[in-house]
Design an enzyme around this catalytic site. Sequence first.
Site, PDB file in Angstrom:
ATOM      1  N   THR A 207       0.781  -1.101   0.298  1.00 49.46           N
ATOM      2  CA  THR A 207      -0.116   0.130  -0.156  1.00 49.46           C
ATOM      3  C   THR A 207       0.688   1.568  -0.222  1.00 49.46           C
ATOM      4  O   THR A 207       0.534   1.889  -0.335  1.00 49.46           O
ATOM      5  CB  THR A 207      -1.302  -0.047   1.413  1.00 49.46           C
ATOM      6  OG1 THR A 207      -0.295   0.166   2.067  1.00 49.46           O
ATOM      7  CG2 THR A 207      -2.176  -0.529   0.903  1.00 49.46           C
ATOM      8  N   THR A 210       5.996   2.225   2.724  1.00 50.84           N
ATOM      9  CA  THR A 210       7.405   2.273   2.697  1.00 50.84           C
ATOM     10  C   THR A 210       7.951   3.666   1.738  1.00 50.84           C
ATOM     11  O   THR A 210       8.061   4.524   2.049  1.00 50.84           O
ATOM     12  CB  THR A 210       8.693   0.949   1.890  1.00 50.84           C
ATOM     13  OG1 THR A 210       8.564   0.036   2.695  1.00 50.84           O
ATOM     14  CG2 THR A 210      10.205   1.475   1.902  1.00 50.84           C
ATOM     15  N   GLU A 425     -21.915  -7.147   4.983  1.00 52.00           N
ATOM     16  CA  GLU A 425     -21.074  -5.356   5.591  1.00 52.00           C
ATOM     17  C   GLU A 425     -22.118  -5.249   6.154  1.00 52.00           C
ATOM     18  O   GLU A 425     -22.534  -5.011   7.340  1.00 52.00           O
ATOM     19  CB  GLU A 425     -20.042  -5.191   4.955  1.00 52.00           C
ATOM     20  CG  GLU A 425     -18.880  -5.912   4.628  1.00 52.00           C
ATOM     21  CD  GLU A 425     -17.982  -5.722   5.556  1.00 52.00           C
ATOM     22  OE1 GLU A 425     -18.486  -4.885   6.767  1.00 52.00           O
ATOM     23  OE2 GLU A 425     -17.682  -6.430   5.898  1.00 52.00           O
ATOM     24  N   ASP A 501     -15.744 -12.716  12.960  1.00 54.57           N
ATOM     25  CA  ASP A 501     -16.621 -12.068  13.929  1.00 54.57           C
ATOM     26  C   ASP A 501     -17.065 -13.515  14.567  1.00 54.57           C
ATOM     27  O   ASP A 501     -17.051 -13.448  16.039  1.00 54.57           O
ATOM     28  CB  ASP A 501     -17.439 -11.943  12.691  1.00 54.57           C
ATOM     29  CG  ASP A 501     -17.786 -10.769  11.547  1.00 54.57           C
ATOM     30  OD1 ASP A 501     -16.578 -10.206  11.967  1.00 54.57           O
ATOM     31  OD2 ASP A 501     -18.331 -10.482  10.612  1.00 54.57           O
TER      32      ASP A 501
HETATM   33  P1  ADP Z   1       4.063  -1.470   1.366  1.00 57.78           P
HETATM   34  O1  ADP Z   1       6.109  -0.847   2.072  1.00 57.78           O
HETATM   35  O2  ADP Z   1       3.188  -0.856   2.151  1.00 57.78           O
HETATM   36  O3  ADP Z   1       4.806  -2.610   1.383  1.00 57.78           O
HETATM   37  P2  ADP Z   1       5.849  -0.278  -0.557  1.00 57.78           P
HETATM   38  O4  ADP Z   1       6.124   1.543  -0.477  1.00 57.78           O
HETATM   39  O5  ADP Z   1       7.498  -1.112  -1.025  1.00 57.78           O
HETATM   40  O6  ADP Z   1       4.775  -0.728   0.237  1.00 57.78           O
HETATM   41  O7  ADP Z   1       5.254  -0.437  -2.114  1.00 57.78           O
HETATM   42  C1  ADP Z   1       5.699  -0.926  -3.136  1.00 57.78           C
HETATM   43  C2  ADP Z   1       5.321  -0.471  -4.362  1.00 57.78           C
HETATM   44  O8  ADP Z   1       4.430  -0.159  -4.898  1.00 57.78           O
HETATM   45  C3  ADP Z   1       6.153   0.721  -4.425  1.00 57.78           C
HETATM   46  O9  ADP Z   1       7.180   1.563  -4.403  1.00 57.78           O
HETATM   47  C4  ADP Z   1       4.789   1.876  -5.383  1.00 57.78           C
HETATM   48  O10 ADP Z   1       5.874   1.741  -7.409  1.00 57.78           O
HETATM   49  C5  ADP Z   1       4.070   0.851  -5.337  1.00 57.78           C
HETATM   50  N1  ADP Z   1       3.210   2.283  -4.678  1.00 57.78           N
HETATM   51  C6  ADP Z   1       2.716   0.789  -3.152  1.00 57.78           C
HETATM   52  N2  ADP Z   1       1.722   2.170  -3.364  1.00 57.78           N
HETATM   53  C7  ADP Z   1       1.434   3.631  -3.559  1.00 57.78           C
HETATM   54  C8  ADP Z   1       1.233   4.777  -3.569  1.00 57.78           C
HETATM   55  N3  ADP Z   1      -0.110   5.311  -3.338  1.00 57.78           N
HETATM   56  N4  ADP Z   1       1.156   5.255  -5.019  1.00 57.78           N
HETATM   57  C9  ADP Z   1       2.150   5.395  -5.691  1.00 57.78           C
HETATM   58  N5  ADP Z   1       2.724   4.158  -6.228  1.00 57.78           N
HETATM   59  C10 ADP Z   1       2.012   2.840  -5.199  1.00 57.78           C
HETATM   60 ZN    ZN Z   2     -18.164  -9.332   9.318  1.00 59.20          ZN
END
Ligand code: ADP
Ligand code: ZN
Length: 616
Positions: A207, A210, A425, A501
């Site tokens: 998401t 990082t 939901e 749940d």
């Molecule tokens: P996490 O640390 O949450 O597992 P990462 O930051 O490693 O996720 O995300 C992996 C890749 O996915 C990033 O390098 C980017 O290319 C893409 N990515 C993930 N989230 C986003 C976002 N919100 N906007 C743009 N690119 C994203």
């Molecule tokens: Zn539920």
Amino acid sequence: MDLNRLIKKASSKPWIMMALVGAFFLIPSLIASRQNPSTIAYSDFKTAVLAGEVESVSVSRTFIHGQMTSRARKGAKSGAFETLRVDDDDLFRDLKKQGVKVTGLPESTFLAEAFAWILPILIVFAILRFASQRMGQRQSGFMTIGRSKARIYMEKEIEVSFNDVAGVEEVKEELVEVIEFLQAPEKFTRIGGHIPKGVLLIGPPGTGKTLLAKAVAGEAGVPFFSISGSEFVELFVGVGASRVRDLFVQAKSKAPCIIFIDELDALGKARGIGPAVHEEREQTLNQLLVEMDGFDSRDGVILIGATNRPEILDPALLRAGRFDRHVVVGRPYKAGRLEILKVHARGVTLGPDADLEVIAAMTVGFVGADLANIINEAALLTVRREKEMVGLPELQEAVERIVGGLEKKNRVLNPMEKDRVAHHEIGHALMAMSIPSFDTIQKISIIPRGIAALGYTLQLPTEDRFLMTRSELENKIAVFLGGRVAEELIYRETSTGARDDLLKATDIARSMVKAYGMSDKLGQISFERDRRPMDLEAPGSSSSGEYGAETAREIDSEVRRILEEQHTRVTETLRVKTDLLRQGARLLLEKETLTGMELQALATDGVLPSRAHSAI
Ligand code: ADP
Ligand code: ZN
């Protein structure tokens, strides 16, 4: 440079080993064989000298090497010879008299001999250096400290900015303050504002946690230290703790800066939980706690942790003065997905038909990493098809390919599952709304929510949580059962989706009977002392067993009775609302998410207020 490790590394590569062995054995003999001297007796040597057959000699303490004149060589291949030097006072006089060139002084021969040994060693070093440089290149841009698995990475200049992270506007807002602080720590400390030491980013993998942490460093223009919790797990006892110490020492020397700890849960699991106590992890965790307490955010160091399992974190980590700010980085909604697609489409040429909105609409449940993948995959397909621009067909095909992969991993829902989740939901929501005193619902969504914001805050153990009346606890059970009952009413069959749940409902019922003395049958008695907060305990485990089998059976039957009572109540409540249930589910499927207000409107007059087109 750590020689042992390099040699070990080298020995895993046959060609390096062969080169080393070759260097050791071949080079001295190569040097020697250049002249390939024949060994002669000293007396013969002396005779040759006196006969004027010797052209040149080099004399060392023990040897005399020499060269015959071409005349004296008589067909012998090289004319080089060597002889053992004997005590001969006349030697130099005779050599001089015969005009023999004396090239080597004793020392220089010694040097040549030494050189024959030094050269291979030099070569070995050169090879090792070469190998180590190649190893180093693979991590270019990083500074690797230490030699064990848990590496501390430091990046001085981060290129990532907030522009590269999309669909997480609320999270960015939360982090702006951190950036401002890092840019001018003294300004903040003068005012005396409270600056968080640690920010915990909570959300499923991919998401952008990082990415966000890096973007904070990039925006603030400060160094970025990172380390991953899972790398500590395999370390020897004590190493992890010293690595954590290293990390903070390094970071403080480069402050202001950011320390990012990925997979914090791997290292910050609640102590004493799980089958075996993991000593190394505990030591490392303790060290982390010590370090966090030992610095002041005025030092200009901010910790950012990332986890997708906040519920297993040691509560000590979450306390004030540690990771006390929690930010949920959820799966993006449609508008967010569109923004993320746009970010990643910057580098590719899109055709006029490549409508990213279409793609955003069909990627419910996808995270940023999946969306980045789609653009990538579509670009590859375009190249393979020898097209100039990425078109809609390529994008759609990319989605299908990625969905295939994700479905296998159970991460996105197929249409039938989505339908079920929507009813489930809405079931929770309608049940909650039928209880006037129940917490208002903020938002519901069909996006799979491994950890929902709501679910998470509910789980954080707080004091007043335990000050609940019996009917409040029963209401909670009822709402937990709402999802399952809705499925029963619509599909006449339950699914595995209600497992969580059911666990929570059972947990509450069990606590009512065992801990809070809320069962009439068993009376005012608590069978539990020193109980951990519910959610940290393995579900259903009967930890303290100060009662017999008979009582255990009674407890079970009481728990069952409570759950059944609530099940009946929920079924009666929802049965009369099946129309609303279906209607709500249809809306939810269409919108992906419904706010509390929308739900309220739906419940009161069956219509939805209009709102700006998917502006979440
Ligand atoms: P996490 O640390 O949450 O597992 P990462 O930051 O490693 O996720 O995300 C992996 C890749 O996915 C990033 O390098 C980017 O290319 C893409 N990515 C993930 N989230 C986003 C976002 N919100 N906007 C743009 N690119 C994203
Ligand atoms: Zn539920």
